[in-house]
Design a protein around this motif. Structure first.
Motif, PDB file in Angstrom:
ATOM      1  N   PRO A  87     -12.170  12.343   8.294  1.00  0.00           N
ATOM      2  CA  PRO A  87     -11.125  11.940   8.256  1.00  0.00           C
ATOM      3  C   PRO A  87      -9.487  11.991   6.926  1.00  0.00           C
ATOM      4  O   PRO A  87     -10.322  10.886   6.528  1.00  0.00           O
ATOM      5  CB  PRO A  87     -10.398  11.969   9.489  1.00  0.00           C
ATOM      6  N   LEU A  88      -8.908  12.874   7.165  1.00  0.00           N
ATOM      7  CA  LEU A  88      -7.875  12.113   5.984  1.00  0.00           C
ATOM      8  C   LEU A  88      -7.456  11.073   5.881  1.00  0.00           C
ATOM      9  O   LEU A  88      -7.344  10.907   4.951  1.00  0.00           O
ATOM     10  CB  LEU A  88      -6.882  13.585   6.305  1.00  0.00           C
ATOM     11  N   ALA A  89      -6.791  10.382   6.889  1.00  0.00           N
ATOM     12  CA  ALA A  89      -7.024   8.394   7.488  1.00  0.00           C
ATOM     13  C   ALA A  89      -7.994   7.748   6.601  1.00  0.00           C
ATOM     14  O   ALA A  89      -7.502   7.356   6.135  1.00  0.00           O
ATOM     15  CB  ALA A  89      -6.845   8.310   8.797  1.00  0.00           C
ATOM     16  N   CYS A  90      -9.511   8.422   6.565  1.00  0.00           N
ATOM     17  CA  CYS A  90      -9.729   7.427   5.805  1.00  0.00           C
ATOM     18  C   CYS A  90     -10.201   7.830   4.285  1.00  0.00           C
ATOM     19  O   CYS A  90      -9.536   6.523   3.901  1.00  0.00           O
ATOM     20  CB  CYS A  90     -11.535   7.753   6.285  1.00  0.00           C
ATOM     21  N   ARG A  91      -9.968   9.380   3.908  1.00  0.00           N
ATOM     22  CA  ARG A  91      -9.548   8.745   2.518  1.00  0.00           C
ATOM     23  C   ARG A  91      -8.671   8.426   2.334  1.00  0.00           C
ATOM     24  O   ARG A  91      -8.930   8.004   0.753  1.00  0.00           O
ATOM     25  CB  ARG A  91      -9.537  10.688   2.199  1.00  0.00           C
ATOM     26  N   ILE A  92      -7.394   8.519   2.613  1.00  0.00           N
ATOM     27  CA  ILE A  92      -6.129   7.348   1.718  1.00  0.00           C
ATOM     28  C   ILE A  92      -5.845   6.142   1.926  1.00  0.00           C
ATOM     29  O   ILE A  92      -5.035   5.997   1.773  1.00  0.00           O
ATOM     30  CB  ILE A  92      -5.350   8.651   2.657  1.00  0.00           C
ATOM     31  N   LYS A 102      16.102   9.674   3.636  1.00  0.00           N
ATOM     32  CA  LYS A 102      17.262  10.578   2.645  1.00  0.00           C
ATOM     33  C   LYS A 102      15.836  12.124   2.084  1.00  0.00           C
ATOM     34  O   LYS A 102      16.013  12.612   1.149  1.00  0.00           O
ATOM     35  CB  LYS A 102      17.447   9.930   1.477  1.00  0.00           C
ATOM     36  N   ASP A 103      15.088  11.928   2.732  1.00  0.00           N
ATOM     37  CA  ASP A 103      13.733  13.538   2.459  1.00  0.00           C
ATOM     38  C   ASP A 103      12.851  12.726   1.504  1.00  0.00           C
ATOM     39  O   ASP A 103      12.584  14.385   0.787  1.00  0.00           O
ATOM     40  CB  ASP A 103      14.285  14.378   2.790  1.00  0.00           C
ATOM     41  N   ILE A 104      12.746  12.379   0.724  1.00  0.00           N
ATOM     42  CA  ILE A 104      12.031  11.449  -0.665  1.00  0.00           C
ATOM     43  C   ILE A 104      10.591  11.500   0.875  1.00  0.00           C
ATOM     44  O   ILE A 104      10.445  10.304   1.480  1.00  0.00           O
ATOM     45  CB  ILE A 104      12.525  10.351  -1.138  1.00  0.00           C
ATOM     46  N   LEU A 105       9.820  11.939   0.014  1.00  0.00           N
ATOM     47  CA  LEU A 105       8.247  11.286  -0.370  1.00  0.00           C
ATOM     48  C   LEU A 105       7.724  10.086  -0.975  1.00  0.00           C
ATOM     49  O   LEU A 105       7.529  10.448  -2.454  1.00  0.00           O
ATOM     50  CB  LEU A 105       7.249  12.846  -0.440  1.00  0.00           C
ATOM     51  N   LEU A 106       7.086   9.428  -0.456  1.00  0.00           N
ATOM     52  CA  LEU A 106       6.810   8.239  -1.489  1.00  0.00           C
ATOM     53  C   LEU A 106       5.235   7.335  -0.390  1.00  0.00           C
ATOM     54  O   LEU A 106       4.308   7.980   0.570  1.00  0.00           O
ATOM     55  CB  LEU A 106       7.623   6.710  -1.188  1.00  0.00           C
ATOM     56  N   VAL A 107       4.656   7.236  -1.720  1.00  0.00           N
ATOM     57  CA  VAL A 107       3.197   6.595  -0.806  1.00  0.00           C
ATOM     58  C   VAL A 107       3.350   5.286  -0.995  1.00  0.00           C
ATOM     59  O   VAL A 107       4.221   4.264  -2.069  1.00  0.00           O
ATOM     60  CB  VAL A 107       1.971   7.332  -1.838  1.00  0.00           C
ATOM     61  N   LYS A 108       2.982   4.244   0.386  1.00  0.00           N
ATOM     62  CA  LYS A 108       3.138   3.393   0.221  1.00  0.00           C
ATOM     63  C   LYS A 108       1.727   2.496   0.452  1.00  0.00           C
ATOM     64  O   LYS A 108       1.008   3.115   0.830  1.00  0.00           O
ATOM     65  CB  LYS A 108       4.510   2.252   1.396  1.00  0.00           C
ATOM     66  N   ALA A 135      -3.182  11.048  -6.413  1.00  0.00           N
ATOM     67  CA  ALA A 135      -3.970  11.857  -5.141  1.00  0.00           C
ATOM     68  C   ALA A 135      -3.085  12.205  -4.274  1.00  0.00           C
ATOM     69  O   ALA A 135      -3.061  13.135  -3.626  1.00  0.00           O
ATOM     70  CB  ALA A 135      -5.129  11.397  -5.646  1.00  0.00           C
ATOM     71  N   VAL A 136      -2.696  11.245  -3.028  1.00  0.00           N
ATOM     72  CA  VAL A 136      -2.535  11.121  -2.112  1.00  0.00           C
ATOM     73  C   VAL A 136      -1.134  11.067  -2.449  1.00  0.00           C
ATOM     74  O   VAL A 136      -0.733  12.835  -1.173  1.00  0.00           O
ATOM     75  CB  VAL A 136      -1.819   9.120  -1.687  1.00  0.00           C
ATOM     76  N   ARG A 137       0.302  11.436  -2.975  1.00  0.00           N
ATOM     77  CA  ARG A 137       1.288  11.988  -3.042  1.00  0.00           C
ATOM     78  C   ARG A 137       0.984  12.982  -2.896  1.00  0.00           C
ATOM     79  O   ARG A 137       2.304  14.133  -3.008  1.00  0.00           O
ATOM     80  CB  ARG A 137       2.188  11.286  -4.464  1.00  0.00           C
ATOM     81  N   ARG A 138       0.635  13.883  -3.859  1.00  0.00           N
ATOM     82  CA  ARG A 138      -0.057  15.724  -4.030  1.00  0.00           C
ATOM     83  C   ARG A 138      -0.420  15.854  -2.923  1.00  0.00           C
ATOM     84  O   ARG A 138       0.206  17.152  -2.402  1.00  0.00           O
ATOM     85  CB  ARG A 138      -0.815  15.164  -5.443  1.00  0.00           C
ATOM     86  N   LEU A 160       6.869   2.798  11.287  1.00  0.00           N
ATOM     87  CA  LEU A 160       6.982   2.159  10.025  1.00  0.00           C
ATOM     88  C   LEU A 160       7.314   1.385  10.493  1.00  0.00           C
ATOM     89  O   LEU A 160       7.161   0.366   9.445  1.00  0.00           O
ATOM     90  CB  LEU A 160       5.798   2.822   8.627  1.00  0.00           C
ATOM     91  N   GLN A 161       8.746   2.070   9.360  1.00  0.00           N
ATOM     92  CA  GLN A 161       9.773   0.922   9.762  1.00  0.00           C
ATOM     93  C   GLN A 161      10.104   0.291   7.579  1.00  0.00           C
ATOM     94  O   GLN A 161      10.320  -0.670   7.492  1.00  0.00           O
ATOM     95  CB  GLN A 161      10.297   0.202   9.830  1.00  0.00           C
ATOM     96  N   LEU A 162       9.204   1.404   6.796  1.00  0.00           N
ATOM     97  CA  LEU A 162       9.254   1.374   5.340  1.00  0.00           C
ATOM     98  C   LEU A 162      10.220   1.111   4.585  1.00  0.00           C
ATOM     99  O   LEU A 162      10.140   0.891   2.977  1.00  0.00           O
ATOM    100  CB  LEU A 162       7.660   1.144   4.882  1.00  0.00           C
ATOM    101  N   PHE A 163      11.158   1.975   4.539  1.00  0.00           N
ATOM    102  CA  PHE A 163      12.657   2.097   4.518  1.00  0.00           C
ATOM    103  C   PHE A 163      13.780   1.155   4.228  1.00  0.00           C
ATOM    104  O   PHE A 163      13.924   0.521   5.714  1.00  0.00           O
ATOM    105  CB  PHE A 163      12.262   3.076   3.924  1.00  0.00           C
TER     106      PHE A 163
END
Ligand code: SF4
Ligand code: SF4
Length: 163
Positions: A87-92, A102-108, A135-138, A160-163
């Motif tokens: 699954p995708l969760a395993c890949r990332i 603010k609708d910005i995609l981030l990878v953490k 790759a995760v962001r793309r 997740l409250q990461l921001f």
């Protein structure tokens, strides 16, 4: 694009890109592939279950919480899988995408990975490769064009409250 095609395209983006240049499972004896149960399974993203309906290595259950009004689906395995269909969760893992208010995609680094994955620890001596983060962001820049996936990820990010 239908969800099956979309996720297959997403899966292929991680065929050659990995967190480290070497198999990170050597650092931890592949702890993220052990001991999954219905409490600690991998999230499936909306519609991803369509790819796994006849899977003989995944068990899919509903979590006891909802995102975007739908029950979250969790996949568990017995510690082995055909690598091309993980699954995708395993890949990332151990990263996670988030969408900020603010609708910005981030990878953490996924905060849920901290107790498990050496790469998610602050004293990790093996930095995760920038190519993997890219790759995760793309991948998620592509996936969140789908309204269901975008809505799911927005609610997931707020949890997740990461921001
Ligand atoms: S992603 Fe983390 S927990 Fe999983 S095999 Fe690599 S180092 Fe181990
Ligand atoms: S599905 Fe595969 S990659 Fe994912 S936890 Fe199970 S064995 Fe590991």
């Amino acid at each position: 694009m239908d969800k099956k095609t979309l996720y297959l395209q997403a899966y292929r983006m991680f065929d050659r890109v990995h967190p480290l240049r070497f198999n990170c499972g050597r650092l931890c004896d592949q702890v993220c592939c052990r001991g999954t149960d219905t409490e600690t399974g991998m999230y499936l993203f909306p519609g991803e279950e369509k790819l796994h309906q006849s899977s003989d290595f995944l068990t899919i259950t509903e979590a006891n919480f909802r995102l975007n009004g739908q029950p979250v689906l969790l996949a568990t395995c017995n510690g082995s899988c055909p690598r091309t269909m993980r699954p995708l969760a395993c890949r990332i893992f151990p990263l996670t995408p988030i969408i900020t208010p603010k609708d910005i995609l981030l990878v953490k680094v996924d905060p849920r990975a901290g107790g498990l994955c050496p790469l998610a620890r602050e004293d990790n001596p093996f930095p995760i490769r920038p190519e993997f983060k890219t790759a995760v962001r793309r991948c998620f820049a592509m996936l969140i064009r789908d309204p269901d996936i975008r809505a799911f990820l927005k609610e997931f990010s707020a949890e997740l409250q990461l921001f």
